[in-house]
Design a protein around this motif. Structure first.
Motif, PDB file in Angstrom:
ATOM      1  N   ILE A  83      90.512 -12.749   1.266  1.00  0.00           N
ATOM      2  CA  ILE A  83      91.745 -12.436   1.752  1.00  0.00           C
ATOM      3  C   ILE A  83      92.236 -11.360   0.695  1.00  0.00           C
ATOM      4  O   ILE A  83      92.667  -9.913   1.367  1.00  0.00           O
ATOM      5  CB  ILE A  83      92.519 -13.234   0.230  1.00  0.00           C
ATOM      6  CG1 ILE A  83      92.597 -15.059   1.167  1.00  0.00           C
ATOM      7  CG2 ILE A  83      94.331 -13.562   0.004  1.00  0.00           C
ATOM      8  CD1 ILE A  83      93.472 -16.324   0.405  1.00  0.00           C
ATOM      9  N   TYR A  84      91.417 -10.677  -0.238  1.00  0.00           N
ATOM     10  CA  TYR A  84      91.634  -9.679  -1.122  1.00  0.00           C
ATOM     11  C   TYR A  84      89.899  -9.343  -2.544  1.00  0.00           C
ATOM     12  O   TYR A  84      89.666 -10.317  -2.502  1.00  0.00           O
ATOM     13  CB  TYR A  84      92.754  -9.018  -1.977  1.00  0.00           C
ATOM     14  CG  TYR A  84      92.310  -8.265  -2.465  1.00  0.00           C
ATOM     15  CD1 TYR A  84      93.307  -7.336  -1.669  1.00  0.00           C
ATOM     16  CD2 TYR A  84      92.721  -7.661  -3.672  1.00  0.00           C
ATOM     17  CE1 TYR A  84      92.898  -5.774  -2.584  1.00  0.00           C
ATOM     18  CE2 TYR A  84      92.245  -6.701  -4.404  1.00  0.00           C
ATOM     19  CZ  TYR A  84      92.780  -5.599  -3.786  1.00  0.00           C
ATOM     20  OH  TYR A  84      93.284  -4.317  -4.157  1.00  0.00           O
ATOM     21  N   GLY A  85      89.300  -8.540  -2.792  1.00  0.00           N
ATOM     22  CA  GLY A  85      88.228  -8.140  -3.787  1.00  0.00           C
ATOM     23  C   GLY A  85      87.425  -7.118  -3.224  1.00  0.00           C
ATOM     24  O   GLY A  85      87.777  -6.418  -1.961  1.00  0.00           O
ATOM     25  N   ASN A  86      86.621  -6.875  -4.184  1.00  0.00           N
ATOM     26  CA  ASN A  86      86.048  -5.927  -3.936  1.00  0.00           C
ATOM     27  C   ASN A  86      84.044  -6.651  -3.678  1.00  0.00           C
ATOM     28  O   ASN A  86      83.499  -5.740  -3.988  1.00  0.00           O
ATOM     29  CB  ASN A  86      85.756  -4.795  -5.096  1.00  0.00           C
ATOM     30  CG  ASN A  86      85.206  -5.608  -6.476  1.00  0.00           C
ATOM     31  OD1 ASN A  86      85.483  -7.315  -6.864  1.00  0.00           O
ATOM     32  ND2 ASN A  86      86.071  -5.073  -7.006  1.00  0.00           N
ATOM     33  N   ILE A  87      83.642  -8.027  -3.348  1.00  0.00           N
ATOM     34  CA  ILE A  87      82.502  -7.875  -3.128  1.00  0.00           C
ATOM     35  C   ILE A  87      82.460  -7.904  -1.548  1.00  0.00           C
ATOM     36  O   ILE A  87      83.415  -8.747  -1.237  1.00  0.00           O
ATOM     37  CB  ILE A  87      82.310  -9.995  -3.382  1.00  0.00           C
ATOM     38  CG1 ILE A  87      82.558  -9.801  -5.027  1.00  0.00           C
ATOM     39  CG2 ILE A  87      81.101 -10.147  -2.947  1.00  0.00           C
ATOM     40  CD1 ILE A  87      82.587 -11.666  -5.657  1.00  0.00           C
ATOM     41  N   ASN A  88      81.505  -7.156  -1.217  1.00  0.00           N
ATOM     42  CA  ASN A  88      81.412  -6.916   0.496  1.00  0.00           C
ATOM     43  C   ASN A  88      80.347  -7.048   0.740  1.00  0.00           C
ATOM     44  O   ASN A  88      79.603  -6.635   1.841  1.00  0.00           O
ATOM     45  CB  ASN A  88      81.550  -5.324   0.570  1.00  0.00           C
ATOM     46  CG  ASN A  88      82.710  -4.531   0.371  1.00  0.00           C
ATOM     47  OD1 ASN A  88      84.230  -4.843   0.494  1.00  0.00           O
ATOM     48  ND2 ASN A  88      83.003  -3.815  -0.578  1.00  0.00           N
ATOM     49  N   GLU A  89      79.175  -8.627   0.793  1.00  0.00           N
ATOM     50  CA  GLU A  89      78.385  -9.303   1.440  1.00  0.00           C
ATOM     51  C   GLU A  89      78.767 -10.416   1.890  1.00  0.00           C
ATOM     52  O   GLU A  89      79.582 -11.113   1.282  1.00  0.00           O
ATOM     53  CB  GLU A  89      77.602  -9.039   0.445  1.00  0.00           C
ATOM     54  CG  GLU A  89      77.823 -10.085  -0.867  1.00  0.00           C
ATOM     55  CD  GLU A  89      76.693  -9.794  -1.436  1.00  0.00           C
ATOM     56  OE1 GLU A  89      75.690 -10.444  -2.242  1.00  0.00           O
ATOM     57  OE2 GLU A  89      76.156  -9.010  -2.730  1.00  0.00           O
ATOM     58  N   GLU A  90      78.279 -10.946   3.118  1.00  0.00           N
ATOM     59  CA  GLU A  90      78.465 -12.956   3.032  1.00  0.00           C
ATOM     60  C   GLU A  90      77.995 -13.416   2.466  1.00  0.00           C
ATOM     61  O   GLU A  90      77.027 -13.559   1.319  1.00  0.00           O
ATOM     62  CB  GLU A  90      77.413 -13.255   4.572  1.00  0.00           C
ATOM     63  CG  GLU A  90      77.493 -12.325   6.123  1.00  0.00           C
ATOM     64  CD  GLU A  90      79.026 -12.466   5.832  1.00  0.00           C
ATOM     65  OE1 GLU A  90      79.100 -13.751   5.788  1.00  0.00           O
ATOM     66  OE2 GLU A  90      79.779 -11.181   6.684  1.00  0.00           O
ATOM     67  N   ILE A  91      79.045 -14.671   2.309  1.00  0.00           N
ATOM     68  CA  ILE A  91      78.760 -15.078   0.783  1.00  0.00           C
ATOM     69  C   ILE A  91      78.761 -16.441   1.207  1.00  0.00           C
ATOM     70  O   ILE A  91      79.168 -17.522   3.070  1.00  0.00           O
ATOM     71  CB  ILE A  91      80.142 -15.616  -0.070  1.00  0.00           C
ATOM     72  CG1 ILE A  91      80.945 -14.465  -0.542  1.00  0.00           C
ATOM     73  CG2 ILE A  91      80.288 -16.459  -0.377  1.00  0.00           C
ATOM     74  CD1 ILE A  91      79.678 -13.565  -1.526  1.00  0.00           C
ATOM     75  N   ASP A  92      77.630 -17.389   0.742  1.00  0.00           N
ATOM     76  CA  ASP A  92      76.995 -19.216   1.558  1.00  0.00           C
ATOM     77  C   ASP A  92      77.711 -19.888   1.188  1.00  0.00           C
ATOM     78  O   ASP A  92      77.508 -19.921  -0.686  1.00  0.00           O
ATOM     79  CB  ASP A  92      76.329 -19.140   1.012  1.00  0.00           C
ATOM     80  CG  ASP A  92      75.666 -20.359   1.952  1.00  0.00           C
ATOM     81  OD1 ASP A  92      76.148 -20.997   2.073  1.00  0.00           O
ATOM     82  OD2 ASP A  92      73.982 -20.503   1.527  1.00  0.00           O
ATOM     83  N   PHE A  93      79.162 -20.731   1.219  1.00  0.00           N
ATOM     84  CA  PHE A  93      79.677 -21.140   0.343  1.00  0.00           C
ATOM     85  C   PHE A  93      79.168 -22.438   0.315  1.00  0.00           C
ATOM     86  O   PHE A  93      80.323 -23.623  -0.304  1.00  0.00           O
ATOM     87  CB  PHE A  93      81.380 -21.184   1.060  1.00  0.00           C
ATOM     88  CG  PHE A  93      82.058 -19.692   1.457  1.00  0.00           C
ATOM     89  CD1 PHE A  93      82.875 -19.924  -0.071  1.00  0.00           C
ATOM     90  CD2 PHE A  93      82.033 -19.097   2.327  1.00  0.00           C
ATOM     91  CE1 PHE A  93      83.638 -18.835   0.213  1.00  0.00           C
ATOM     92  CE2 PHE A  93      82.711 -18.231   1.485  1.00  0.00           C
ATOM     93  CZ  PHE A  93      83.333 -17.535   1.146  1.00  0.00           C
ATOM     94  N   SER A  94      77.804 -22.435   0.938  1.00  0.00           N
ATOM     95  CA  SER A  94      77.711 -24.374   0.304  1.00  0.00           C
ATOM     96  C   SER A  94      76.605 -24.331  -0.683  1.00  0.00           C
ATOM     97  O   SER A  94      76.697 -25.857  -1.352  1.00  0.00           O
ATOM     98  CB  SER A  94      76.376 -24.602   1.496  1.00  0.00           C
ATOM     99  OG  SER A  94      75.928 -23.720   1.455  1.00  0.00           O
ATOM    100  N   LYS A  95      76.853 -23.147  -1.895  1.00  0.00           N
ATOM    101  CA  LYS A  95      75.804 -22.915  -2.954  1.00  0.00           C
ATOM    102  C   LYS A  95      77.181 -22.848  -4.128  1.00  0.00           C
ATOM    103  O   LYS A  95      78.279 -22.047  -3.996  1.00  0.00           O
ATOM    104  CB  LYS A  95      75.202 -21.901  -2.972  1.00  0.00           C
ATOM    105  CG  LYS A  95      74.145 -22.211  -2.410  1.00  0.00           C
ATOM    106  CD  LYS A  95      73.036 -21.432  -2.302  1.00  0.00           C
ATOM    107  CE  LYS A  95      71.453 -21.721  -1.413  1.00  0.00           C
ATOM    108  NZ  LYS A  95      70.976 -20.188  -1.148  1.00  0.00           N
TER     109      LYS A  95
END
Length: 357
Positions: free
Chosen positions: A68-80
């Motif tokens: 939605i918004y933010g300054n993290i520009n990398e793929e996130i592994d939501f399983s961890k």
């Protein structure tokens, strides 16, 4: 030491990681509580306005895991729950329960890795400092422990050189005096003195290196006056060469001692009294009340050196040769028979050795 440093580093790493993780979780809880509170108060607020902190990099994600918004520009592994990288970690939090459309909060932190880098550098620096100090102490201790060995080696080298010189002088005198077939009285006298010198050196060396611990003593009651009179005959020529006058006052004294040991004690002291005396000097020998005194008016010994004159290889002066074992032999004989020895001396005035039997 390296093992201790590694254990310390691992322990500090674990403690600081737990501490950093707790701070990041607290920060995530703070964001989550604000989102929920805003939604519950029916405030229409854009989630873009939620970036009220610049301490951490963080992003907000919806249920579809879209940012939605933010300054993290990398793929996130939501399983961890925790994503660890080489220089940072990302903590995932889903405590917003989709309030304001926010299902996940991702917070990025690198302060832990920066702190570990500093800690590693400090440990290495501390290790190098400690290693340097220990090496320095080890160097000085090794130098201190090796000093006696070095000193003894130098003494031994000096002793060998002095012994060579001491033997060369009388041998040269014998060879020079024996060049002619018809020997004069003076040449015979020189040969006699040189032979006596070699004999004394030989006796001292054999006592120190061969007989000191192995020789069997023949302790009998001896008349010391008689032995002294006999030995004085051997030193007449040596004293005459330097125009030294020897006077004596002897009384009959009996003492239980090995004859060779007493002769060695007496001869060493008298030999030194002649050797370190002045030209036309005097020597007075007295034996009374079980005390033997040998007094000369020679070069004397300084007070600070008297305590060392009985040490093996020690020489209080370089005058008149010698190699520093005669007085050590005298001391060993005194210990052996419990003879008390005393030395009184003044520079340029003379020396008195006293032996109490």
């Amino acid at each position: 030491m390296i093992l201790i440093a590694l254990l310390y580093y691992e322990n500090e790493k674990k403690l600081y990681f737990d501490y950093t993780k707790t701070k990041v979780q607290n920060f995530a809880s703070l964001i989550s509580s604000k989102i929920i509170l805003t939604h519950m108060n029916a405030e229409k607020k854009d989630t873009k306005g939620m970036l009220f902190e610049d301490k951490y990099s963080f992003s907000l994600y919806n249920q579809k895991k879209e940012k939605i918004y933010g300054n993290i520009n990398e793929e996130i592994d939501f399983s961890k729950k925790l994503i660890e990288k080489d220089t940072y970690f990302i903590l995932l939090d889903n405590s917003t329960y989709n309030h304001l459309g926010v299902a996940y909060i991702a917070i990025k932190d690198n302060s832990f890795y920066l702190a570990m880098k500093d800690l590693k550098r400090n440990i290495i620096l501390l290790f190098l400092v400690i290693y340097f100090i220990i090496s320095l102490i080890g160097f000085f201790l090794a130098k201190l422990f090796l000093k006696p060995i070095k000193d003894e080696r130098e003494k031994l080298n000096t002793f060998i050189k002095d012994t060579t010189h001491e033997l060369n002088t009388p041998i040269s005198a014998i060879l020079m005096s024996a060049e002619n077939e018809d020997l004069t009285k003076k040449q015979i006298q020189r040969i006699k003195l040189a032979a006596l010198k070699i004999s004394e050196i030989y006796k001292d060396l054999t006592y120190v290196f061969l007989e000191e611990n192995t020789q069997k003593t023949n302790i009998v009651k001896l008349n010391l006056e008689k032995i002294i009179n006999e030995q004085l005959k051997y030193f007449e020529a040596l004293a005459e060469k330097k125009s030294i006058q020897i006077t004596y006052e002897l009384e009959e004294t009996f003492y239980e001692i090995d004859e060779n040991d007493f002769i060695r004690l007496f001869n060493n002291i008298l030999s030194n009294a002649i050797k370190y005396n002045k030209k036309r000097g005097t020597i007075h020998i007295s034996l009374k009340d079980f005390t033997l005194n040998i007094q000369d008016n020679g070069i004397g010994i300084s007070q600070e050196k008297i305590k060392d004159i009985f040490n093996r290889y020690y020489r209080a002066t370089t005058q008149s040769g010698g190699f520093g074992i005669g007085l050590n032999i005298v001391q060993n004989i005194c210990f052996k028979y419990n003879i008390k020895v005393n030395v009184e001396s003044q520079l340029n005035k003379g020396t008195t050795f006293s032996f109490n039997f």
